[in-house]
Scaffold this motif. Structure first.
Motif, PDB file in Angstrom:
ATOM      1  N   GLU A   1      12.328  48.735 -24.132  1.00  0.00           N
ATOM      2  CA  GLU A   1      11.455  47.604 -24.413  1.00  0.00           C
ATOM      3  C   GLU A   1      12.297  46.340 -24.430  1.00  0.00           C
ATOM      4  OE1 GLU A   1       8.512  45.884 -27.967  1.00  0.00           O
ATOM      5  OE2 GLU A   1       9.457  47.871 -28.154  1.00  0.00           O
TER       6      GLU A   1
ATOM      7  N   TRP B   1       8.018  46.818 -20.828  1.00  0.00           N
ATOM      8  CA  TRP B   1       8.597  48.143 -21.014  1.00  0.00           C
ATOM      9  C   TRP B   1       8.895  48.732 -19.637  1.00  0.00           C
ATOM     10  CZ3 TRP B   1       5.003  45.923 -23.982  1.00  0.00           C
ATOM     11  CH2 TRP B   1       5.112  46.026 -25.382  1.00  0.00           C
TER      12      TRP B   1
ATOM     13  N   SER C   1       5.278  48.822 -17.990  1.00  0.00           N
ATOM     14  CA  SER C   1       4.083  48.649 -18.803  1.00  0.00           C
ATOM     15  C   SER C   1       4.107  47.254 -19.410  1.00  0.00           C
ATOM     16  CB  SER C   1       4.042  49.702 -19.919  1.00  0.00           C
ATOM     17  OG  SER C   1       2.959  49.468 -20.795  1.00  0.00           O
TER      18      SER C   1
ATOM     19  N   ASP D   1       2.037  46.742 -22.084  1.00  0.00           N
ATOM     20  CA  ASP D   1       1.581  46.934 -23.460  1.00  0.00           C
ATOM     21  C   ASP D   1       2.297  48.078 -24.177  1.00  0.00           C
ATOM     22  OD1 ASP D   1       0.512  49.173 -22.238  1.00  0.00           O
ATOM     23  OD2 ASP D   1      -1.583  48.556 -22.477  1.00  0.00           O
ATOM     24  N   GLY D   2       3.214  48.762 -23.500  1.00  0.00           N
ATOM     25  CA  GLY D   2       3.943  49.864 -24.103  1.00  0.00           C
ATOM     26  C   GLY D   2       3.190  51.176 -24.123  1.00  0.00           C
ATOM     27  N   GLU D   3       2.013  51.211 -23.544  1.00  0.00           N
ATOM     28  CA  GLU D   3       1.200  52.427 -23.557  1.00  0.00           C
ATOM     29  C   GLU D   3       0.847  52.901 -22.150  1.00  0.00           C
ATOM     30  OE1 GLU D   3      -2.168  51.900 -26.076  1.00  0.00           O
ATOM     31  OE2 GLU D   3      -0.970  51.372 -27.842  1.00  0.00           O
ATOM     32  N   GLU D   4       0.291  52.025 -21.348  1.00  0.00           N
ATOM     33  CA  GLU D   4      -0.104  52.398 -19.984  1.00  0.00           C
ATOM     34  C   GLU D   4       0.997  51.977 -19.011  1.00  0.00           C
ATOM     35  OE1 GLU D   4      -3.668  51.591 -16.721  1.00  0.00           O
ATOM     36  OE2 GLU D   4      -3.850  50.846 -18.775  1.00  0.00           O
TER      37      GLU D   4
END
Length: 522
Positions: A378, A449, A469, A471-474
């Protein structure tokens, strides 16, 4: 059925416990092991790390199976200017040796750097602080230290011709050295020397890497004459698609049993440690305990199992505290003025103006763990300067990366580069690679990320995929598959590399918020 019966026999004859372990005991790159039982009843493991700094990682275990990193014997690669200007790839800490000396309550690390000079580092504890105490010639190539019953220090070393040196009482000078043997007719070369004393007899363990053979030599005197016996003659590896494990060390447990720790050449990941029991015959030589004629995929635990925390090898590091975890190494000696640990977080200032990842200083690396490892970094990119490139690399002699490129005021975009290659093992660069795909970043985006996933087992596809990513998720894949090399121009395997370099001028920086390493099961 035979394998089950043999495990039962091992359990009875070695007095070990019912649970079994599976090879490799560490699914990560820790080669050239030198293992011994420390003064605290804990086992210590010294490994190679070549050009990575700090050098010579130290591991610790209570049962010879579950290991954790605790530090490095060589805090900085103080072997010459090459280690400060990115021209020492594959030099550094090769097969070296580490021991604790009770009489002086001192830990010793000894190794040869640059094929020329031997260095001695000492410390009051295994965790340090370690300092360089001496350097001298000859080169103790692939060396093993023995502290004799009378406290005399001997070192076995050499390639092609093996010698034994006696050191001074403080271990910092050579008193005498003498060649004791050369490679036997079964072999075309010899290396990987370790020295032991068992029941009054001197032993040297070494291997013939081109012939798949491990040798054990014995003598009544440290300077010979020596006779030998083959311990391992092309015994099949427990790790699929890898050659016979031949180099390593012997270790006696606190219960009086003996084991051989070697490693399998599991590229692209690197050289992974494998463990097997040995027994001693009436002729005074050890025998490797195989399963169906091969190195066992599993054996009974040598000692009561001592599990370690799951984060010993995988997990998230947010860079808390004022020092790095021992899992981190720089690509060579860092410029210490160009990074800051913020507790939490890490700031990486650009340290080099270059267009070449290999020439960039202060690339922070982390070993992948497992057959299908992944790493996620990140980054806060708000303070990059025009021309800067920062991101995450699959770092080896053939590399690739995903990163943020700033090529004009507020003109951020994501790029993936493939096929960065090294011309030689020792620092010369050949190719800056090829940008294979580019993606846009929203103007307001300050945090990003990057993820790198590898199929890194020797029997795997050797494919790596980069993704990003917002948003750190998708995560979105970018650049397609990159094929990891299984060559070993770098003897070390692939590393995750967090980098930030300038192509125009120094001055920019990125904040590394966190790094997560893991192992995929799919």
């Amino acid at each position: 059925m035979l394998s089950t019966l043999l495990v039962a026999v091992f359990s009875t004859s070695l007095g070990v416990h019912a649970q079994t372990f599976t090879n490799p005991v560490i699914y990560a790159d820790f080669a050239d092991n030198d293992i011994f039982l420390g003064p605290d009843g804990v086992y210590y493991y010294s490994a190679s790390s070549m050009h990575y700094s700090p050098g010579a990682p130290i591991l610790q275990s209570w049962d010879l199976v579950n290991w954790q990193l605790i530090g490095h014997s060589v805090p900085s690669l103080d072997f010459g200017d090459d280690y400060n200007n990115q021209s020492a790839y594959n030099l550094g800490t090769w097969a070296s040796t580490m021991r604790y000396r009770e009489s002086s309550d001192t830990w010793y690390w000894i190794g040869c750097a640059n094929f020329w000079t031997t260095y001695v580092y000492t410390a009051p504890e295994a965790t340090g602080p370690w300092s360089q105490s001496a350097n001298f010639q000859p080169c103790f190539y692939d060396c093993g230290l023995l502290i004799d019953d009378d406290d005399t220090l001997y070192v076995a070393y050499g390639s092609e011709n093996v010698s034994v040196a006696q050191l001074s009482s403080d271990g910092l000078e050579v008193v005498t050295t003498q060649q004791v043997f050369t490679y036997p007719p079964e072999c075309t070369s010899i290396e990987g020397n370790r020295m032991y004393k068992v029941n009054g007899t001197y032993y040297i363990l070494d291997d013939c890497p081109n012939d798949g053979i491990t040798l054990v030599w014995k003598s009544a005197d440290p300077f010979g004459p020596y006779e030998y016996k083959i311990l391992n003659d092309n015994v099949a590896s427990p790790v699929p698609n890898t050659g016979p494990p031949v180099q390593g060390s012997l270790v006696e447990t606190s219960e009086g049993d003996w084991y051989f720790m070697s490693f399998s050449w599991n590229y692209p990941l690197g050289r992974v440690p494998v463990l097997a029991p040995i027994t001693w015959g009436e002729d005074g030589f050890p025998t490797l305990m195989t399963v169906d004629g091969a190195w066992g995929e599993s054996y009974p635990y040598p000692l009561p199992e001592h599990p370690l925390p799951s984060w010993s090898w995988t997990g998230t590091d947010s860079f808390t505290g004022d020092t790095f975890s021992p899992h981190w190494q720089w690509n060579q000696n860092p410029d210490t003025e160009r990074f800051t640990l913020n507790n939490p977080g890490l700031t990486l200032h650009t340290a080099t103006v270059t267009t070449d990842l290999y020439a960039a200083r202060n690339t922070l690396t982390h070993r992948p763990y497992g057959a299908r490892p992944y790493g996620i970094v990140e980054l806060n990119i708000a303070h990059m300067a025009d021309g800067d490139i920062a991101g995450l690399a699959a770092l080896k002699d053939s590399s690739a990366w995903i990163g943020v490129v700033l090529d004009g005021p507020d003109n951020y975009h994501i790029a993936v580069a493939h096929n960065l290659t090294m011309e030689s093992a020792y620092g010369s660069t050949l190719s800056n690679g090829t940008i294979v795909e580019i993606a846009d970043i929203p103007e307001s985006q300050e945090t990003i990320w990057f993820k790198l996933s590898m199929d890194a087992a020797a029997a795997g596809s050797h494919e790596a995929i980069f993704s990003y990513s917002l948003d750190g998720e998708e995560f979105v894949d970018l650049g397609g598959f990159y094929t990891l090399t299984t060559d070993y121009l770098f003897f070390v395997g692939y590393r995750f590399g967090i980098f930030n370099f300038a192509t125009s001028a120094l001055g920019g920086f990125v904040d590394v918020v966190s790094f997560t390493s893991g192992e995929s099961t799919t």
